[in-house]
Write an enzyme that holds these catalytic residues in place. Sequence first.
Site, PDB file in Angstrom:
ATOM      1  CG  HIS A   1      43.376  37.346  38.601  1.00  0.00           C
ATOM      2  ND1 HIS A   1      41.971  36.963  37.368  1.00  0.00           N
ATOM      3  CD2 HIS A   1      42.712  38.492  39.189  1.00  0.00           C
ATOM      4  CE1 HIS A   1      41.128  37.536  37.362  1.00  0.00           C
ATOM      5  NE2 HIS A   1      41.235  38.753  38.097  1.00  0.00           N
ATOM      6  CB  SER A   7      42.596  39.229  46.070  1.00  0.00           C
ATOM      7  OG  SER A   7      41.981  38.841  44.646  1.00  0.00           O
ATOM      8  CE  LYS A  57      30.590  44.221  49.716  1.00  0.00           C
ATOM      9  NZ  LYS A  57      31.249  43.094  50.760  1.00  0.00           N
ATOM     10  CG  ASP A  58      33.052  44.688  42.510  1.00  0.00           C
ATOM     11  OD1 ASP A  58      33.201  45.545  43.271  1.00  0.00           O
ATOM     12  OD2 ASP A  58      33.533  44.246  42.190  1.00  0.00           O
ATOM     13  CD  GLU A 118      42.498  70.654  37.983  1.00  0.00           C
ATOM     14  OE1 GLU A 118      41.769  72.025  39.029  1.00  0.00           O
ATOM     15  OE2 GLU A 118      41.328  70.229  37.064  1.00  0.00           O
TER      16      GLU A 118
END
Length: 441
Positions: free
Chosen positions: A217, A221, A245-246, A289
């Site tokens: 922030h 972005s 959108k998220d 893994e």
Amino acid sequence: MSAHSIETGSGGGLVKWIDSRLPIFSYMQKEYGEYPAPRNFNYWWNFGALAMFLLVTMIVTGLWLAMQYTPHVDLAFDSVQRIMRDVNSGWFIRLVHVNGGSFFFIVVYIHIFRGMYYGSFKAPRELLWMLGVIILLLMMATAFMGYVLPWGQLSFWGATVITNLFSAIPLVGDSIVTWLWGGFTVDNPTLNRFYALHFLLPFLIVGVVGLHVVALHVTGSNNPLGIEPKSQQDTVPFHPYYTVKDSFGLGVFLVIFAAVVFFAPDFFSEPENYEKADFLKTPEEIVPEWYFLPFFAILRSVPAIWFVEAKLAGVIAMFGSIFVLFALPWLDTAKVRSGKFRPIFRWFFLIFLVDCLLLGFVGGKPPNSPVFESIESFEFIDLGRITTAWYFIHFFIILPLLGRFERPLPLPDSISAAVLGSHSGGGPAASGATAKPMEKA
């Protein structure tokens, strides 16, 4: 924004009273409501929010499992079986936690590769990127220690093999291994300290994620075009545009996640780990893994180099493959951020992505078995050495050279010009290798 400007509806009195003394609501409104986000985010930017969701999910389910788990070598395996069979909804919570770990790595790996393609590590976001690499390291440590807790065959032998790698460090290696084990073999002290660290590290991850978000922030972005917003037309408020959108992306993700949890819960698991740990019975193949397999392939592919034995060389290469990410902002010397305007870089990025997938494939195969039945002399160890070499060549040779010799495509005048279809002129990038410098936030 002042606290008194917050619209709170019927509960406004209490909210205003709290906010005038502790401005958490106005902070949230400013940072997540009014935060000016570039208007051209695509769905690759959803994965940051998905990572946050999965981190919270892992902590909540982990806290619940910690109430039922017994960290003792004689009881750990049985306590996990009790969670699965006897505890109300225990099977569901554990399967969400176990598969959530795999999905967490999937989301974070996509998030990292998206940042690499769109140049999200370039100035002024170097520290933001480095905090992300620290989060990845903490995730790996947490996942490794969590993998030991069920105390199955691969849990025990995986802990034995991986911790033994530190013995390759000259002078202090054996002391480090003894300290990690809490004794002279993987036993109850090892399980107890791994349990404590597996419980603690996620909260440390939360702290680093907080710093990651603050750094985001501060610098603003990045976006698919890789150019900075120049006016209000280039941005939109984070809410409601990107919260919606998220939310859509989260809904699609939950459908896929639920399908795995309910219909293929053991898709990412190894059958050998459903056997209780037995130090007298070594599994035929000891593999970590899946999300560690590329690094495991690098570890065992590196041969002895001069006076450095193969084990130490492999450990150096394995850790080097992660730590090289810290130097990425300076290794990639291109003036243009986004791979969208770098035609040659796009091809090399695709080759690098395939190389990483091949490393994961090689990491899960016996090193001395042939890759092709018709070519018995070409073994997986050979393929591993080729892919390992290319991994480091990409960072140390390809990226610096591309930044010097590649001719980027013309950049748009602004984000709004590209999104709204206005006139988009070509900056200096159109004239050759002297691309348009990146504006600072």
